[in-house]
Design a protein around this motif. Structure first.
Motif, short mmCIF file in Angstrom:
data_model
loop_
_atom_site.label_atom_id
_atom_site.label_comp_id
_atom_site.label_asym_id
_atom_site.label_seq_id
_atom_site.Cartn_x
_atom_site.Cartn_y
_atom_site.Cartn_z
N CYS A 3 68.35 -35.51 -16.24
CA CYS A 3 67.16 -36.94 -15.72
C CYS A 3 65.93 -35.84 -15.82
O CYS A 3 65.19 -35.61 -15.91
CB CYS A 3 67.18 -38.07 -15.03
SG CYS A 3 68.34 -39.07 -16.06
N ILE A 4 66.49 -34.33 -14.74
CA ILE A 4 65.61 -33.63 -14.66
C ILE A 4 65.41 -32.78 -15.62
O ILE A 4 64.24 -32.98 -15.55
CB ILE A 4 66.72 -32.60 -13.73
CG1 ILE A 4 66.66 -33.78 -12.10
CG2 ILE A 4 65.49 -31.70 -13.16
CD1 ILE A 4 67.21 -33.56 -11.18
N LYS A 5 66.47 -32.66 -16.73
CA LYS A 5 65.63 -31.34 -17.77
C LYS A 5 65.16 -32.47 -18.52
O LYS A 5 63.90 -31.82 -19.18
CB LYS A 5 67.75 -31.45 -18.66
CG LYS A 5 68.36 -30.07 -17.92
CD LYS A 5 68.63 -29.11 -18.53
CE LYS A 5 69.55 -28.17 -17.52
NZ LYS A 5 69.05 -26.84 -17.74
N MET A 8 61.83 -32.25 -17.19
CA MET A 8 60.70 -31.25 -17.45
C MET A 8 60.96 -30.35 -18.18
O MET A 8 59.55 -29.48 -18.58
CB MET A 8 61.83 -30.12 -16.58
CG MET A 8 61.78 -30.21 -14.97
SD MET A 8 60.53 -29.99 -13.79
CE MET A 8 60.35 -28.26 -14.17
N ALA A 9 61.43 -30.98 -19.57
CA ALA A 9 61.09 -30.12 -20.99
C ALA A 9 60.05 -31.46 -21.19
O ALA A 9 58.97 -30.49 -21.93
CB ALA A 9 62.18 -30.71 -21.95
N GLU A 10 59.62 -32.02 -20.65
CA GLU A 10 58.13 -32.85 -21.96
C GLU A 10 57.07 -31.87 -20.93
O GLU A 10 56.08 -32.31 -21.06
CB GLU A 10 58.75 -34.29 -21.00
CG GLU A 10 59.22 -34.71 -21.35
CD GLU A 10 59.20 -34.87 -23.21
OE1 GLU A 10 58.22 -35.24 -23.95
OE2 GLU A 10 60.14 -35.02 -23.35
N LYS A 11 57.05 -31.64 -19.59
CA LYS A 11 56.74 -30.86 -18.79
C LYS A 11 55.87 -29.82 -18.57
O LYS A 11 55.00 -28.61 -18.37
CB LYS A 11 56.41 -31.23 -17.15
CG LYS A 11 56.67 -32.41 -16.72
CD LYS A 11 55.76 -33.18 -16.41
CE LYS A 11 55.66 -35.21 -16.50
NZ LYS A 11 54.82 -35.92 -16.40
N THR A 12 56.93 -28.92 -19.25
CA THR A 12 56.52 -26.99 -19.82
C THR A 12 56.23 -27.38 -20.91
O THR A 12 57.68 -28.01 -21.92
CB THR A 12 57.69 -26.73 -18.60
OG1 THR A 12 59.22 -26.95 -19.56
CG2 THR A 12 58.24 -26.71 -16.99
N ALA A 13 56.69 -25.53 -20.94
CA ALA A 13 56.89 -25.43 -22.48
C ALA A 13 58.11 -24.24 -22.72
O ALA A 13 58.30 -23.73 -22.90
CB ALA A 13 55.71 -24.36 -23.25
N MET A 14 59.33 -25.49 -22.90
CA MET A 14 60.56 -24.58 -23.68
C MET A 14 60.89 -25.17 -24.73
O MET A 14 60.87 -26.17 -25.32
CB MET A 14 61.26 -25.51 -22.35
CG MET A 14 61.86 -25.78 -20.70
SD MET A 14 63.24 -26.34 -20.12
CE MET A 14 62.52 -26.76 -18.77
N PRO A 15 60.78 -24.51 -25.50
CA PRO A 15 61.39 -24.39 -26.93
C PRO A 15 62.47 -25.13 -27.30
O PRO A 15 63.01 -25.12 -28.21
CB PRO A 15 61.18 -23.16 -27.72
CG PRO A 15 61.23 -22.43 -26.52
CD PRO A 15 60.84 -22.61 -25.05
N LEU A 19 72.82 -26.87 -23.02
CA LEU A 19 73.33 -28.50 -22.22
C LEU A 19 74.66 -28.44 -22.08
O LEU A 19 74.96 -28.54 -23.56
CB LEU A 19 72.28 -29.70 -22.90
CG LEU A 19 71.47 -30.16 -22.59
CD1 LEU A 19 70.75 -31.31 -23.46
CD2 LEU A 19 70.66 -30.06 -21.47
N ASP A 20 75.46 -27.80 -21.49
CA ASP A 20 76.58 -27.55 -21.74
C ASP A 20 77.33 -28.27 -20.59
O ASP A 20 77.10 -28.58 -19.07
CB ASP A 20 76.80 -26.06 -20.82
CG ASP A 20 78.06 -25.47 -21.28
OD1 ASP A 20 78.60 -26.28 -21.68
OD2 ASP A 20 78.10 -24.43 -20.07
N GLU A 21 77.60 -29.09 -21.47
CA GLU A 21 78.23 -30.52 -21.40
C GLU A 21 77.99 -31.31 -20.16
O GLU A 21 78.71 -31.84 -19.16
CB GLU A 21 80.01 -29.61 -20.61
CG GLU A 21 80.70 -29.04 -21.33
CD GLU A 21 82.32 -29.06 -20.66
OE1 GLU A 21 82.58 -29.86 -20.03
OE2 GLU A 21 82.81 -27.60 -21.59
N ILE A 22 76.54 -31.73 -19.75
CA ILE A 22 75.91 -32.07 -19.49
C ILE A 22 76.21 -33.85 -19.56
O ILE A 22 75.73 -34.39 -18.45
CB ILE A 22 74.58 -32.31 -19.87
CG1 ILE A 22 73.38 -33.04 -19.72
CG2 ILE A 22 73.75 -32.96 -21.50
CD1 ILE A 22 73.07 -32.14 -17.89
N ASP A 23 76.64 -34.48 -20.53
CA ASP A 23 77.98 -35.65 -20.51
C ASP A 23 78.82 -35.78 -19.61
O ASP A 23 79.18 -36.64 -19.98
CB ASP A 23 77.33 -35.53 -21.89
CG ASP A 23 78.74 -35.08 -22.48
OD1 ASP A 23 79.04 -33.54 -21.92
OD2 ASP A 23 78.47 -35.31 -24.19
#
Length: 114
Positions: A3-5, A8-15, A19-23
């Motif tokens: 959820c944080i990622k 944050m991805a929507e708010k910053t310019a992260m191309p 995600l390492d085992e985020i699940d």
């Protein structure tokens, strides 16, 4: 953490997002929803996801298989880009183990078409 990622991805310019085992700790319907959210994120960001869940692996556009060769005195890690048929097989292995049944192969195919 996802959820944080996601926020944050929507708010910053992260191309690219790695995600390492985020699940970890999710399964079933939650894993399916998580996969859909990751797929939606991939429209704006490159997503590199390391997962052991078939529901997540099936959502990717490209599937790599990472493996170790322990036959020599030193272990060597390798990576292989999977063809469509190999992808079905690997997702079926995630579902049913090293020798997936016909049902596991059908389930893998279904996950890939959702």
């Amino acid at each position: 953490m996802f959820c944080i990622k996601y926020v944050m991805a929507e708010k910053t310019a992260m191309p690219t997002l790695l995600l390492d085992e985020i699940d970890t700790g999710v399964s079933g319907e939650v894993a399916i929803k998580l996969g859909k959210l990751m797929k939606a994120m991939s429209a704006r960001h490159q997503i590199i996801a390391i997962s052991h869940l078939p529901q997540i692996a099936a959502k990717g556009d490209t599937h790599y298989f990472v493996y170790k060769d322990n036959s020599a005195s030193k272990a060597i890690s390798s990576i292989k880009l999977l063809r469509a048929d190999e992808r079905v097989e690997e997702i079926a292995k995630m579902i049913g183990g090293d020798k997936p049944s016909k049902v596991a192969l059908e389930n893998a195919q279904e996950l890939l078409t959702q």
